[in-house]
Design an enzyme around this catalytic site. Structure first.
Site, PDB file in Angstrom:
ATOM      1  N   SER A   2       3.304   3.568  -3.865  1.00 49.50           N
ATOM      2  CA  SER A   2       2.825   4.624  -2.972  1.00 49.50           C
ATOM      3  C   SER A   2       3.911   5.674  -2.828  1.00 49.50           C
ATOM      4  O   SER A   2       5.104   5.382  -2.975  1.00 49.50           O
ATOM      5  CB  SER A   2       2.464   4.048  -1.603  1.00 49.50           C
ATOM      6  OG  SER A   2       2.194   5.089  -0.671  1.00 49.50           O
TER       7      SER A   2
ATOM      8  N   TYR B  97       5.271  -0.567   5.749  1.00 51.29           N
ATOM      9  CA  TYR B  97       4.543  -0.204   4.527  1.00 51.29           C
ATOM     10  C   TYR B  97       5.458   0.576   3.575  1.00 51.29           C
ATOM     11  O   TYR B  97       5.529   0.285   2.375  1.00 51.29           O
ATOM     12  CB  TYR B  97       3.322   0.637   4.891  1.00 51.29           C
ATOM     13  CG  TYR B  97       2.419   0.943   3.710  1.00 51.29           C
ATOM     14  CD1 TYR B  97       1.534  -0.009   3.228  1.00 51.29           C
ATOM     15  CD2 TYR B  97       2.453   2.187   3.083  1.00 51.29           C
ATOM     16  CE1 TYR B  97       0.707   0.262   2.155  1.00 51.29           C
ATOM     17  CE2 TYR B  97       1.633   2.472   2.010  1.00 51.29           C
ATOM     18  CZ  TYR B  97       0.763   1.499   1.547  1.00 51.29           C
ATOM     19  OH  TYR B  97      -0.050   1.777   0.481  1.00 51.29           O
TER      20      TYR B  97
END
Length: 432
Positions: A322, A335
């Site tokens: 990501s 995250y």
């Protein structure tokens, strides 16, 4: 400083071979020219000894006043003139052209000069064995040279220097369709019941691969399998419901793969999850759960799959990371931490497993239109902020991420490893 010292040591190591090969090429070139000149001179002398020379016996009309009237004296001082006029010594030209053609066919001069150009004359004429590795050509390349005049070569630096010069130049690669196919290969994809994972499965099936899909939701997984089997009836689609955050289930997944396939060609670590909160608001179970799903599962599955991947000469792992692992976004600290660690794991495994024929790469998507992102993007203000920071002014599609993953799996990407490709519409050039 270490890099500078290494460069000087390498230069000192390769310089004698470079000078030796250069000197050899120059000597051969001069020797070839000398032979051609000697042959030409010999032929010229032979022709001259057989020629008939005459001297003029009278002063020619309209001769300039400074010419002596004694033409005998003139003939003694001036060089003789051919009776039929000036002629070209064709024998010398023939010898010169034959010598040049002979050298060209042997490729001595051209080969030596090319060897010098390819870093130090590693293909130098008398020093192939001294430098450690002969210049290699495949039988297919030799046939192509004979038929089409295409001089395809394999270029390689000597083994003594510990590194290769360049990728072999193979003309058959230019339009080879197999470089863009995955026929006969098997891919394991986690998180494959929907979104990016399902799009990746469809992409790899389109390239000719068989897929094995893993996800937690068995109903969604069965529905995905039915859709894919209908769309690609000639391909094999297998499914297994499992949670990659659990180590026992991770081991069960690899046992299942080993029972149903002859090794493994491709591993796509796509499974992931997130809980978005302020850093101080996470419970231990929440942030540890994010680490288990996003990071530990990918690391453990890669380790468990390594023996299956190395059964084949070339295999690949693609991790779905990501942009939050590259720059700070509003996805929560855990995250971003897991994705940053996933990117670094990609680089480490790529370097460690390259000698095993396993390429390891990653993709880093920005906002993609999936079930997980539908919640945040339903906020009109937040959506406008995201679009404002995305140069392409739109949200990405799962198929666009799948296309990047597909490329990294293809033989066409055989020299790409340790890379993280951003699929972000230009977001990382803006930040957020």
């Amino acid at each position: 400083m270490e890099g500078v010292l290494f460069d000087w040591r390498f230069a000192a190591q390769i310089l004698p071979d470079l000078l030796r090969a250069s000197l050899t090429t120059i000597i051969i070139t001069l020797l070839a020219f000398a032979i051609a000149m000697v042959c030409g001179l010999v032929l010229a002398m032979m022709r001259r000894s057989r020629s008939r020379w005459v001297a003029p016996t009278s002063r020619p009309r309209c001769a300039p006043s400074w010419l002596p009237r004694d033409m005998d004296a003139l003939s003694r001082r001036a060089p003789p003139r051919r009776e039929a006029g000036l002629e070209v010594d064709r024998g010398a030209l023939v010898v010169g052209s034959l010598a040049g053609g002979f050298l060209h066919r042997l490729g001595l001069v051209d080969g030596g000069l090319e060897g010098i150009a390819q870093v130090g004359g590693a293909r130098g004429l008398g020093f192939r064995r001294a430098l450690g590795r002969r210049w290699r050509r495949s039988a297919g390349a030799q046939r192509k040279e004979q038929q089409a005049g295409d001089r395809a070569r394999f270029h390689a630096m000597p083994l003594r220097y510990g590194w290769r010069y360049a990728t072999p130049i193979r003309t058959e690669w230019r339009m080879a369709s197999h470089r863009w196919r995955l026929d006969g290969q098997t891919a394991l994809i986690t998180g494959a019941s929907a979104g990016i994972g399902l799009a990746i499965a469809r992409e790899l099936l389109g390239f000719g691969a068989d897929v094995m899909l893993v996800a937690r939701d068995e109903d969604l997984l069965d529905a995905a399998r039915d859709d894919l089997a209908e769309e690609f009836p000639e391909r094999e689609v297998a499914t297994m419901a499992a949670d990659v955050a659990d180590d026992e289930e991770r081991r069960a997944i690899l046992d299942w793969v080993e029972d149903h396939a002859d090794g493994l060609n491709l591993l796509i670590n796509n499974a992931g999850g997130n809980v978005t909160k302020a850093a101080v608001d996470y419970t231990e179970d929440e942030w540890r759960g994010i680490f288990e799903t996003n990071l530990f599962s990918a690391f453990e599955l890669s380790r468990y799959a390594h023996p299956l991947l190395t059964r084949h000469a070339s295999s690949a792992i693609v991790n779905v990371g990501s942009v939050s692992g590259i720059t700070a976004v509003r996805s929560g600290a855990p995250y971003g931490m897991t994705k940053a660690a996933l990117h670094q794991m990609t680089r480490n495994l790529a370097a460690e497993w390259a000698e095993d024929g396993v390429r390891v790469n990653a993709v880093a998507p920005w906002y993609i239109r999936t079930r997980r992102t539908s919640g945040p993007l339903s906020d009109a203000d937040y959506y406008e902020e995201v679009i404002a920071r995305t140069p392409m002014r739109r949200i990405g599609e799962p198929e666009e991420v799948a296309a990047a993953v597909g490329f990294l799996c293809l033989p066409a990407a055989s020299y790409v490893t340790g890379e993280c490709i951003a699929v972000d519409g230009g977001f990382l050039r803006y930040g957020f």
